[in-house]
Scaffold this motif. Sequence first.
Motif, short mmCIF file in Angstrom:
data_model
loop_
_atom_site.label_atom_id
_atom_site.label_comp_id
_atom_site.label_asym_id
_atom_site.label_seq_id
_atom_site.Cartn_x
_atom_site.Cartn_y
_atom_site.Cartn_z
N ARG A 172 1.53 -10.14 0.71
CA ARG A 172 1.27 -8.70 0.82
C ARG A 172 -0.06 -8.34 0.18
N CYS A 173 -0.68 -7.27 0.65
CA CYS A 173 -1.91 -6.75 0.06
C CYS A 173 -1.61 -6.37 -1.40
N ALA A 174 -2.53 -6.76 -2.29
CA ALA A 174 -2.30 -6.57 -3.73
C ALA A 174 -2.47 -5.12 -4.20
N LYS A 183 -0.86 0.76 -3.72
CA LYS A 183 -0.62 1.87 -2.79
C LYS A 183 -0.55 1.38 -1.34
N CYS A 184 -0.83 0.09 -1.13
CA CYS A 184 -0.86 -0.45 0.22
C CYS A 184 0.30 -1.44 0.46
N ARG A 185 0.19 -2.61 -0.16
CA ARG A 185 1.24 -3.65 -0.07
C ARG A 185 1.64 -4.01 1.35
N LEU A 230 -5.91 -9.37 -0.03
CA LEU A 230 -5.95 -7.97 0.40
C LEU A 230 -5.84 -7.87 1.91
N CYS A 231 -5.52 -6.67 2.39
CA CYS A 231 -5.54 -6.43 3.83
C CYS A 231 -7.01 -6.16 4.20
N PRO A 232 -7.37 -6.22 5.47
CA PRO A 232 -8.78 -6.00 5.84
C PRO A 232 -9.35 -4.67 5.33
N THR A 233 -8.56 -3.59 5.40
CA THR A 233 -9.04 -2.28 4.95
C THR A 233 -9.33 -2.28 3.45
N CYS A 234 -8.38 -2.76 2.66
CA CYS A 234 -8.56 -2.76 1.21
C CYS A 234 -9.68 -3.72 0.81
N HIS A 235 -9.87 -4.79 1.57
CA HIS A 235 -10.96 -5.72 1.27
C HIS A 235 -12.31 -5.01 1.43
ZN LIG Z 1 -4.31 -3.06 1.68
#
Ligand SMILES: [Zn+2]
Length: 251
Positions: free
Chosen positions: A22-24, A27-29, A79-84
């Motif tokens: 999962r994205c770290a 607020k996302c995960r 991370l997910c692409p957005t959070c990255h």
């Molecule tokens: Zn994310």
Amino acid sequence: MADNRKYPQQDVKILYGKAAARCAFSKCRKVLVLEDAFSGKAKQIGKIAHIVAHSPSGPRADQSYPQDKLDRYVNWVLLCPTCHDIVDTQPEKYSTEVLLKIKQEHESWVEEQLDEEMSNVSFAELEVAAKALSSGNFCGSTDFHVIPPELKITKNKLTQLSRSYILMGLSRSSEVERFLVSMAQLDSEFPERLKNRFKEEYLELCKVSSGDELFMDMLAFANSGVSDFKQQAARLAIVSHLFHLCEIFKK
Ligand SMILES: [Zn+2]
Ligand SMILES: [Zn+2]
């Protein structure tokens, strides 16, 4: 420009495992493993972000950081692409310290979730399997014609009660099989762990019950703490599939 960053497989596995894929960002995960509905294969959509940049001009670059640790688990956060993108475009806000804290808090959160799961009797592999099956992503042709394992039903002193459950569950046998095959590509020991946990429970329960009672106890074990109908149906499919494969109950 040559990109010589490396992603050692062992470190990638540790990173994905400790992050529960999962994205770290708390607020996302977002879950970073997707099941392809057509091929049934699992795809990773996560981004491995470098905490200290790999290149001297990248975000959070630090010449004093040991070079041999740049491309290792210690210097990554999943991370997910957005959070990255958020992290790499705002290196002042997301400093090395902040990213390390995000990573550490996420890994602690994952551990807490797993501890809770354990105390709920249910276990991680079953959660993953039931969730995937209830999503409908592994649907294909349904085996309404599955031959009921009559001999095995009789041998285990099961009556019409358990039989009707088993037949209902077996109608989704190929779905369970497709899920296990696709999961094994990501984590080769997953199917064994799932089966072994059920075997363990079966060996414990058969000391105190038998016949329909034992089958219902196995179902109750699979359903522990779950009231959602789709989830229960998925768990019944898994128990029935393991019954059919002779992984649980007498052969
Ligand atoms: Zn994310
Ligand atoms: Zn990066």
